[in-house]
Design a protein around this motif. Structure first.
Motif, PDB file in Angstrom:
ATOM      1  N   GLN A  91       0.703  -1.349   0.093  1.00  0.00           N
ATOM      2  CA  GLN A  91       0.024   0.190   0.181  1.00  0.00           C
ATOM      3  C   GLN A  91       0.805   1.175   0.078  1.00  0.00           C
ATOM      4  N   ALA A  92       1.940   0.946   0.898  1.00  0.00           N
ATOM      5  CA  ALA A  92       2.637   2.440   1.093  1.00  0.00           C
ATOM      6  C   ALA A  92       3.931   2.493  -0.249  1.00  0.00           C
ATOM      7  N   LEU A  93       4.238   1.514  -0.843  1.00  0.00           N
ATOM      8  CA  LEU A  93       4.638   2.004  -2.576  1.00  0.00           C
ATOM      9  C   LEU A  93       3.849   2.039  -3.362  1.00  0.00           C
ATOM     10  N   ALA A  94       2.688   1.679  -3.588  1.00  0.00           N
ATOM     11  CA  ALA A  94       1.689   2.309  -3.993  1.00  0.00           C
ATOM     12  C   ALA A  94       1.252   3.853  -4.267  1.00  0.00           C
ATOM     13  N   GLU A 131       3.533  11.426   0.971  1.00  0.00           N
ATOM     14  CA  GLU A 131       3.965  10.437   0.646  1.00  0.00           C
ATOM     15  C   GLU A 131       4.270   9.757   2.289  1.00  0.00           C
ATOM     16  N   MET A 132       4.975   8.119   2.078  1.00  0.00           N
ATOM     17  CA  MET A 132       4.625   7.530   3.467  1.00  0.00           C
ATOM     18  C   MET A 132       5.845   7.051   2.922  1.00  0.00           C
ATOM     19  N   PRO A 133       6.468   7.632   4.400  1.00  0.00           N
ATOM     20  CA  PRO A 133       8.106   7.173   5.158  1.00  0.00           C
ATOM     21  C   PRO A 133       8.475   5.234   5.011  1.00  0.00           C
ATOM     22  N   GLY A 134       7.581   4.980   5.150  1.00  0.00           N
ATOM     23  CA  GLY A 134       7.413   3.522   5.692  1.00  0.00           C
ATOM     24  C   GLY A 134       5.693   3.548   5.343  1.00  0.00           C
ATOM     25  N   GLU A 210       8.825   0.897  10.204  1.00  0.00           N
ATOM     26  CA  GLU A 210       9.667   0.422   9.319  1.00  0.00           C
ATOM     27  C   GLU A 210       9.613   1.585   8.210  1.00  0.00           C
ATOM     28  N   ARG A 211      10.793   1.796   7.623  1.00  0.00           N
ATOM     29  CA  ARG A 211      11.345   2.698   6.514  1.00  0.00           C
ATOM     30  C   ARG A 211      11.265   2.429   5.523  1.00  0.00           C
TER      31      ARG A 211
END
Length: 212
Positions: A91-94, A131-134, A210-211
């Motif tokens: 999800q964060a990568l997307a 932006e998601m740091p992780g 987790e980053r």
């Protein structure tokens, strides 16, 4: 001897005789004790000490114990927990790739049941631009398990993790809630089926960051 003197002598003799007879009111009573228990019969020859020993009692029943992994942080190789972490990571990568088209996200949709895709894809689209740091920080607090279904009790950071792309600052103050994830096994694979947050908050030390 005159008649009067003779009567006095008879009275004295009778009085003396009465003084020598013990009285029922003054006789000491003996203490009464319960009868003594009869002596046990002698052991028969050849029986030995085991024959005289009392019969062994069955051991007390022990309380049931919980199965390993049922409570507390499950093992790292737990497939149900692993697919939950994989879902949050994909999800964060997307979000960072600004991509919400399921056809372009096979690794993301591969973590979800068809029912879960109905809520997970709109949620992903709503987060595009941040932006998601992780992955969202999460901690597994416990679980309820059957062979094909696992319900995970979580502490999940649901706000304050996304950051502004230009400044890198969090968009909101951090907030963590109790949450529940339902993971099911379908076709031999574990998949996320539901993830809901509750109103109850939980502390920061119950989540793991987790980053990338």
């Amino acid at each position: 001897m005159s008649a009067a003197r003779a009567r006095r002598a008879a009275v004295l003799l009778l009085s003396a005789a009465l003084l020598t007879v013990p009285s029922a009111c003054t006789r000491a009573t003996s203490a009464v004790a319960p009868p003594a228990a009869p002596s046990p019969p002698a052991a028969q020859a050849g029986t030995g000490a085991a024959a005289a020993a009392p019969a062994a009692q069955p051991p007390a029943a022990q309380p049931p114990t919980e199965e390993a992994g049922a409570v507390g942080e499950p093992a790292a190789e737990d497939a149900a927990v692993a697919v939950l972490h994989d879902y949050l990571r994909q999800q964060a990568l997307a979000v960072n790739a600004r991509q919400s088209d399921p056809a372009a996200l096979p690794a993301f949709t591969a973590t979800l049941t068809p029912a879960a895709r109905a809520w997970a894809l709109p949620l992903l689209a709503a987060n595009i631009g941040d932006e998601m740091p992780g992955p969202y920080p999460v901690g597994v607090l416990g679980s309820t398990r059957t062979p094909d279904r696992v319900e995970l009790a979580l502490c999940l950071q649901d706000r304050g993790w996304q950051v502004d792309r230009a400044t890198g600052r969090p968009l909101n103050p951090p907030h963590r809630s109790r949450a529940t994830a339902v993971v099911v096994r379908e076709g031999g694979r574990w998949l996320v089926d539901d993830l809901t947050a509750a109103a109850e908050e939980c502390p920061a030390d119950q989540v793991r960051e987790e980053r990338f």
